[in-house]
Design a protein around this motif. Structure first.
Motif, PDB file in Angstrom:
ATOM      1  N   SER A 106      57.016 -71.122  11.111  1.00  0.00           N
ATOM      2  CA  SER A 106      58.355 -71.658  11.371  1.00  0.00           C
ATOM      3  C   SER A 106      59.371 -71.228  10.320  1.00  0.00           C
ATOM      4  CB  SER A 106      58.300 -73.184  11.449  1.00  0.00           C
ATOM      5  OG  SER A 106      57.832 -73.750  10.235  1.00  0.00           O
ATOM      6  N   SER A 107      58.926 -70.998   9.093  1.00  0.00           N
ATOM      7  CA  SER A 107      59.870 -70.660   8.025  1.00  0.00           C
ATOM      8  C   SER A 107      60.510 -69.290   8.216  1.00  0.00           C
ATOM      9  CB  SER A 107      59.162 -70.714   6.668  1.00  0.00           C
ATOM     10  OG  SER A 107      58.094 -69.783   6.624  1.00  0.00           O
ATOM     11  N   THR A 108      59.887 -68.441   9.019  1.00  0.00           N
ATOM     12  CA  THR A 108      60.435 -67.103   9.267  1.00  0.00           C
ATOM     13  C   THR A 108      60.883 -66.918  10.714  1.00  0.00           C
ATOM     14  OG1 THR A 108      58.198 -66.256   9.689  1.00  0.00           O
ATOM     15  CG2 THR A 108      59.057 -66.031   7.436  1.00  0.00           C
ATOM     16  N   ALA A 109      60.852 -67.983  11.485  1.00  0.00           N
ATOM     17  CA  ALA A 109      61.134 -67.867  12.920  1.00  0.00           C
ATOM     18  C   ALA A 109      62.517 -67.288  13.196  1.00  0.00           C
ATOM     19  CB  ALA A 109      60.991 -69.229  13.592  1.00  0.00           C
ATOM     20  N   ARG A 110      63.496 -67.586  12.324  1.00  0.00           N
ATOM     21  CA  ARG A 110      64.864 -67.114  12.567  1.00  0.00           C
ATOM     22  C   ARG A 110      64.971 -65.596  12.527  1.00  0.00           C
ATOM     23  NH1 ARG A 110      64.283 -68.564   7.390  1.00  0.00           N
ATOM     24  NH2 ARG A 110      65.265 -67.334   5.711  1.00  0.00           N
ATOM     25  N   HIS A 111      63.996 -64.948  11.888  1.00  0.00           N
ATOM     26  CA  HIS A 111      64.037 -63.483  11.776  1.00  0.00           C
ATOM     27  C   HIS A 111      63.445 -62.778  12.993  1.00  0.00           C
ATOM     28  CE1 HIS A 111      65.409 -63.708   7.671  1.00  0.00           C
ATOM     29  NE2 HIS A 111      64.366 -64.403   7.300  1.00  0.00           N
ATOM     30  N   PHE A 112      62.819 -63.518  13.894  1.00  0.00           N
ATOM     31  CA  PHE A 112      62.178 -62.930  15.073  1.00  0.00           C
ATOM     32  C   PHE A 112      62.912 -63.420  16.310  1.00  0.00           C
ATOM     33  CE2 PHE A 112      58.990 -62.876  11.761  1.00  0.00           C
ATOM     34  CZ  PHE A 112      58.410 -61.631  11.903  1.00  0.00           C
ATOM     35  N   THR A 113      63.723 -62.559  16.884  1.00  0.00           N
ATOM     36  CA  THR A 113      64.519 -62.969  18.036  1.00  0.00           C
ATOM     37  C   THR A 113      63.919 -62.510  19.357  1.00  0.00           C
ATOM     38  OG1 THR A 113      65.919 -60.999  17.811  1.00  0.00           O
ATOM     39  CG2 THR A 113      66.635 -62.997  16.666  1.00  0.00           C
ATOM     40  N   GLY A 114      62.862 -61.728  19.304  1.00  0.00           N
ATOM     41  CA  GLY A 114      62.120 -61.360  20.499  1.00  0.00           C
ATOM     42  C   GLY A 114      60.925 -62.284  20.673  1.00  0.00           C
ATOM     43  N   PRO A 115      60.089 -62.034  21.680  1.00  0.00           N
ATOM     44  CA  PRO A 115      58.890 -62.854  21.870  1.00  0.00           C
ATOM     45  C   PRO A 115      57.950 -62.716  20.671  1.00  0.00           C
ATOM     46  CG  PRO A 115      58.841 -60.935  23.312  1.00  0.00           C
ATOM     47  CD  PRO A 115      60.206 -60.971  22.697  1.00  0.00           C
ATOM     48  N   ARG A 116      57.379 -63.825  20.244  1.00  0.00           N
ATOM     49  CA  ARG A 116      56.541 -63.813  19.037  1.00  0.00           C
ATOM     50  C   ARG A 116      55.396 -64.810  19.161  1.00  0.00           C
ATOM     51  NH1 ARG A 116      57.877 -66.840  13.359  1.00  0.00           N
ATOM     52  NH2 ARG A 116      56.309 -65.840  12.037  1.00  0.00           N
ATOM     53  N   LEU A 117      54.245 -64.424  18.653  1.00  0.00           N
ATOM     54  CA  LEU A 117      53.110 -65.314  18.472  1.00  0.00           C
ATOM     55  C   LEU A 117      52.757 -65.322  16.990  1.00  0.00           C
ATOM     56  CD1 LEU A 117      50.747 -64.109  21.367  1.00  0.00           C
ATOM     57  CD2 LEU A 117      52.215 -66.142  21.375  1.00  0.00           C
ATOM     58  N   HIS A 118      52.334 -66.476  16.492  1.00  0.00           N
ATOM     59  CA  HIS A 118      51.888 -66.566  15.097  1.00  0.00           C
ATOM     60  C   HIS A 118      50.492 -67.172  15.070  1.00  0.00           C
ATOM     61  CE1 HIS A 118      52.158 -66.883  10.747  1.00  0.00           C
ATOM     62  NE2 HIS A 118      51.650 -68.100  10.856  1.00  0.00           N
ATOM     63  N   HIS A 119      49.584 -66.521  14.314  1.00  0.00           N
ATOM     64  CA  HIS A 119      48.209 -66.992  14.197  1.00  0.00           C
ATOM     65  C   HIS A 119      47.833 -67.128  12.727  1.00  0.00           C
ATOM     66  CE1 HIS A 119      47.834 -66.089  18.400  1.00  0.00           C
ATOM     67  NE2 HIS A 119      47.792 -64.783  18.250  1.00  0.00           N
ATOM     68  N   THR A 120      46.986 -68.087  12.428  1.00  0.00           N
ATOM     69  CA  THR A 120      46.335 -68.132  11.123  1.00  0.00           C
ATOM     70  C   THR A 120      44.889 -67.705  11.302  1.00  0.00           C
ATOM     71  OG1 THR A 120      45.835 -70.492  11.412  1.00  0.00           O
ATOM     72  CG2 THR A 120      47.844 -69.927  10.193  1.00  0.00           C
TER      73      THR A 120
END
Length: 321
Positions: free
Chosen positions: A263-277
């Motif tokens: 979430s802390s970097t979400a503003r930098h991704f304006t296209g579709p994005r998935l985040h995994h740990t």
């Protein structure tokens, strides 16, 4: 003992300023993915990722970054820059040299930054992005802002490389410098001595020390950028967004870069994005958890296809009455 995971033999191609040494595998007609390594590592971070992606239908290209391995500058007068704009520009120049209109980009550390830069500045060339530690474009204007003391301690080499003592230390024993960084970056990774020795062979490049030192001095504001990259650096100073499909990863055992929920970097991704740990993974995530990294590349291909299908016209006639 033969190394069954060695990425060899290497191919070579010339860009405008480099002769780039790279490994290639997989079908020539498949979607291409460039796998970009970090510092202080080499292309063998991807030794186990490559066959997984080749088996999934990707054409896989793994280049030695500038200053590493057999990659060489074509001219003695070219600045031995390690700044982020240079790394990103190298990716596009390599794609041009290989006749590659578009590709997926995937990387961590320096390679992740190169991929971020290329995706942000040349989105028309990038099918999708896989990035360890999310958004990696450096905010050089904020370089003087301190981190918490524990993280600063982990970045000891940033400050070591600002000094001539650091230059001499890196030039004299790059393998042992790498050993200390590897241990801190990936405290759960039981790397073998031969893993370190193999990576260290790529540090014998005659430009390694200069490129590495410039990278850290530039990012902290202690060295000017090379003139050819001034325009690109000005654009990067605006922290441009990543508009292409992206999958970002955080290792839960990264000793220097604490995992996040994205979430802390979400503003930098304006296209579709998935985040995994990724459990038990440190900073060199593709070498520590190759199956998770390969899955992320497949995920970004799926994400792009799903997004394209959603935006594709249905072909049905619209009722205008």
């Amino acid at each position: 003992m033969p190394d069954h995971h060695a990425l060899a033999p290497l191919r070579r191609v010339s860009t405008d300023i480099l002769e780039v040494a790279y490994y290639e595998a997989g079908p020539t007609e498949g979607d291409t993915v460039l796998l970009l390594h970090g510092f202080p590592y080499d292309i063998h971070s991807y030794a186990e990722v490559v066959p997984l992606l080749a088996d999934s239908g990707f054409r896989v290209v793994v280049p030695h970054l500038r200053g590493h391995g057999p990659t060489r500058f074509l001219s003695g007068t070219t600045p031995r820059s390690g700044q982020q704009a240079a790394l990103g520009a190298d990716v596009i120049a390599l794609m041009d040299a290989l006749g590659m209109p578009r590709a997926y980009l995937a990387g961590y550390d320096w390679g992740g930054r190169a991929a971020n830069v290329a995706a942000a500045l040349w989105p028309e060339r990038v099918l999708g992005l896989v990035s360890v530690n999310s958004y990696l474009i450096q905010d050089i204007a904020a370089a003087a802002e301190p981190l918490d003391p524990e993280r600063e301690a982990g970045f000891w080499y940033f400050y070591y490389f600002l000094t001539e003592r650091g230059r001499a230390g890196l030039a004299r024993d790059p393998q042992e410098v790498a050993r200390v960084i590897w241990k801190r970056n990936s405290p759960k990774w039981p790397f073998r001595e031969r893993d370190l020795e193999r990576a260290a062979r790529s540090f014998a490049n005659p430009d390694y020390t200069d490129v590495v030192l410039h990278s850290y001095r530039h990012r902290l504001g202690f060295a000017p950028g090379a003139a050819p990259y001034a325009r690109l650096e000005a654009r990067l100073a605006e922290l441009p967004p990543i508009t292409v499909p992206a999958v970002t990863l955080d290792g839960l055992a990264d000793g220097n870069f604490p995992a996040t929920d994205g979430s802390s970097t979400a503003r930098h991704f304006t296209g579709p994005r998935l985040h995994h740990t990724v459990a038990d993974a440190g900073h060199n995530l593709p070498q520590e958890r190759p199956e998770a990294f390969a899955a992320a590349v497949r995920d970004v291909r799926d994400l792009r296809q799903e997004h394209a299908a959603r935006d594709r016209p249905t072909g049905r006639r619209r009722d205008t009455t």
